[in-house]
Design an enzyme around this catalytic site. Structure first.
Site, PDB file in Angstrom:
ATOM      1  N   ASN A   9      15.711 -14.331  17.927  1.00 55.16           N
ATOM      2  CA  ASN A   9      16.352 -13.407  18.873  1.00 55.16           C
ATOM      3  C   ASN A   9      16.525 -12.092  18.123  1.00 55.16           C
ATOM      4  OD1 ASN A   9      17.998 -11.966  20.634  1.00 55.16           O
ATOM      5  ND2 ASN A   9      19.339 -13.696  21.087  1.00 55.16           N
ATOM      6  N   ARG A  98      13.227 -14.856  22.289  1.00 53.87           N
ATOM      7  CA  ARG A  98      13.898 -14.213  23.413  1.00 53.87           C
ATOM      8  C   ARG A  98      13.153 -12.920  23.724  1.00 53.87           C
ATOM      9  NH1 ARG A  98      18.996 -10.217  23.487  1.00 53.87           N
ATOM     10  NH2 ARG A  98      19.321 -10.121  25.745  1.00 53.87           N
ATOM     11  N   HIS A 186      20.225 -11.136  31.143  1.00 56.71           N
ATOM     12  CA  HIS A 186      21.118 -12.141  30.557  1.00 56.71           C
ATOM     13  C   HIS A 186      20.848 -13.536  31.128  1.00 56.71           C
ATOM     14  CE1 HIS A 186      24.037  -8.637  29.666  1.00 56.71           C
ATOM     15  NE2 HIS A 186      23.435  -8.994  28.538  1.00 56.71           N
ATOM     16  N   ARG A 246      26.099   1.787  27.148  1.00 54.04           N
ATOM     17  CA  ARG A 246      25.330   2.041  28.360  1.00 54.04           C
ATOM     18  C   ARG A 246      26.263   2.316  29.533  1.00 54.04           C
ATOM     19  NH1 ARG A 246      21.815  -3.266  28.140  1.00 54.04           N
ATOM     20  NH2 ARG A 246      22.885  -3.673  26.170  1.00 54.04           N
ATOM     21  N   GLU A 385      22.152 -19.003  23.930  1.00 52.09           N
ATOM     22  CA  GLU A 385      20.822 -18.621  24.391  1.00 52.09           C
ATOM     23  C   GLU A 385      19.725 -19.302  23.580  1.00 52.09           C
ATOM     24  OE1 GLU A 385      21.707 -14.056  25.805  1.00 52.09           O
ATOM     25  OE2 GLU A 385      21.882 -14.573  23.677  1.00 52.09           O
TER      26      GLU A 385
END
Length: 405
Positions: A9, A98, A186, A246, A385
Site C-alpha cells: 500500500n 492497493r 475507500h 483536500r 485494507e
C-alpha cells in the site's frame, strides 16, 4: 514450502506492507498475517519498522549511512531482502497492490499485465495524489521479479454495483459516456468493514449502515446488506468531506473563479484544492486532527476546522440516511474514526436526531459499541485494507489455477 502473499500500500512518501500466509492455496479463505511493516519519510530520512501480528518490533532501520537516495525502489529491495532472510519455510507466491482508481473497467481484483498497467496509467488525472504512487511499486516489482504474479485491488471496485442513479452527475450524456460519473473511493476499507460487521453483532450485516472512514482522507458510505448504496466521494478523491489537505465538496464555480479572477493556472488551482485546503487550509495550522485538537482551546482556526469537519460529516450522514431510508448502525473507522473519541462524540451528538445516544464511557474506552439505549447503534471497527487485498490476491491466484474449460 508454504505460499505467502506480499501486500503493498504505497503513498507518496511511505510504503505500508503486510505478508500473509496462504495455506488455502487452490481456494479462497482468510490469509493469516505473518509480518507487517511501514517505511516512512521516503526521499528524506527513511525509517523502516517491521512487526509481528501482535505488534512486537522485529526489525527497525533508520536512514542509510551512505546518505544516498532511498525511494520506493530502495525500500522494496530492502523489504524483499529482509523477507528473504526470514522466509522460514515460506515462498512468495504473489504481490497484491492497493490501487485507488480502477475506472469503469475493473469491478474486481485483476492480475496486472501490460494492458492493465497502461489502462491504470490513463486514470492518473482522476487520482493525481494516489494513482502514480500506487503504480510505481508495480513497475518496480515487474522489473525486479518479472515472473512474480501481481494483482491490483481497487478502492473504486466496491462501489461499482451501486444503483446507476447514484453514479450519475447531471451533465450532458456525452460526458457521462466519457467516464464523468461518481466512482467512490475507500472501497477496500468499506469492503473490510462489511465483511466483519456480523462478528460484532449478527444483526448488523443485513441492516442499513453508514460507515465513516475518517482519516487524512475521509468519506462516508451507505451500506445495505453489506453492499454500497451511496458514498460521499465522487469523480475524484477531492469530493465529499473536508479532509486533511483536500477541500471536499466545492461549487464548481469556485474553480472558474480561481482561474479567471484569481489568475491561477489549472495546475496551481489543483495543488491548492488537493494540498492546501481542508483542515490545513481552514485552520492555517495543520491538516492533522491530533494537532488541531491539542490547539483547539486556544486557536480559533483549529476550532473552526474541527467544527467544519464535524458539521459536514453530520450533513452527509443525513444524506446517506435518506438514501437508505433510515439507519440502523453507524460505524467509525480510519485513523480519526478509530482513535479520536472527541470527534466521535461530537458527530454522535449532532446525529441525535436519528436516535443515536452516546455512551460517553464506552466512547472514551474506544468501544467497540459507543452508544446506549434502544435506538440505532454506533461502533468503532478498525479497518484492515491489507487483509482485503490479500483475499483479492488469493482469489485471482485461485482462478489462475483453474483448468481452462
Amino acid at each position: 514450502m508454504i505460499p505467502a502473499l506480499l501486500v503493498l500500500n504505497a503513498g507518496s512518501s511511505s510504503l505500508k506492507f503486510q505478508v500473509f500466509e496462504d495455506r488455502d492455496e487452490g481456494g479462497v479463505g482468510h490469509p493469516r498475517p505473518i509480518f507487517r511493516g511501514l517505511v516512512e519519510r521516503l526521499g528524506e530520512a527513511p525509517h523502516l519498522v517491521i512487526r509481528d501480528p501482535a505488534g512486537a518490533v522485529l526489525a527497525e532501520k533508520g536512514p542509510p549511512a551512505t546518505g544516498g537516495p532511498f525511494g520506493h525502489e530502495e525500500a522494496l529491495l530492502h523489504v524483499a531482502g529482509w523477507l528473504h532472510d526470514h522466509e522460514d519455510g515460506y515462498r512468495l507466491a504473489a504481490v497484491g497492490h492497493r490501487v485507488v482508481h480502477g475506472g469503469l473497467a475493473h469491478a474486481a481484483p485483476v492480475r496486472v499485465d501490460d494492458a492493465v498497467l497502461d489502462a491504470l496509467e490513463r486514470l492518473v488525472p482522476l487520482a493525481p495524489l494516489h494513482q502514480p504512487h500506487n503504480l510505481e511499486p508495480i513497475r518496480i516489482m515487474r522489473r525486479q521479479w518479472p515472473g512474480l504474479p501481481q494483482v491490483a485491488c481497487f478502492d473504486t471496485a466496491f462501489h461499482r454495483d451501486q444503483p446507476e442513479i447514484a453514479q450519475l452527475f447531471a451533465v450532458p450524456r456525452s460526458m457521462t459516456e466519457r467516464g464523468v460519473r461518481r466512482y467512490g473511493f475507500h472501497g477496500l476499507s468499506y469492503a473490510y468493514v462489511a465483511s466483519v460487521l456480523g462478528d460484532y453483532a449478527p444483526d448488523l450485516a443485513g441492516g442499513r449502515v453508514v460507515v465513516a472512514h475518517l482519516g487524512n482522507g475521509a468519506s462516508l458510505c451507505a451500506l445495505r446488506a453489506g453492499r454500497s448504496v451511496a458514498t460521499t466521494m465522487g469523480f475524484s478523491t477531492l469530493d465529499g468531506l473536508p479532509m486533511g489537505t483536500r477541500c471536499g465538496s466545492l461549487d464548481a464555480g469556485v474553480v472558474f473563479y480561481m482561474l479567471r479572477e484569481m489568475g491561477l493556472d489549472a495546475d496551481v488551482a489543483e495543488r491548492v484544492l488537493y494540498t492546501r485546503s481542508g483542515l490545513l487550509g481552514v485552520s492555517g495550522l495543520s491538516g492533522d486532527m491530533r494537532t488541531l485538537r491539542a490547539r483547539a482551546a486556544s486557536d480559533r482556526g483549529a476550532r473552526t476546522a474541527i467544527d467544519l469537519f464535524v458539521y459536514r460529516i453530520g450533513r452527509e450522514i443525513g444524506s446517506l440516511v435518506a438514501a437508505l431510508g433510515g439507519v440502523d448502525t453507524l460505524v467509525f473507522t480510519g485513523g480519526i474514526g478509530e482513535n479520536d473519541a472527541a470527534t466521535r462524540a461530537e458527530i454522535l451528538s449532532g446525529a441525535a436526531w436519528a436516535g443515536f445516544a452516546l455512551d460517553a464511557a464506552a466512547n472514551a474506552r474506544g468501544g467497540p459499541r459507543v452508544t446506549r439505549g434502544p435506538g440505532p447503534s454506533a461502533w468503532v471497527i478498525p479497518t484492515n485494507e491489507e487483509a482485503i487485498i490479500a483475499r483479492g490476491t488469493q482469489a485471482v491466484l485461485a482462478a489462475l489455477r483453474q483448468p481452462a474449460p
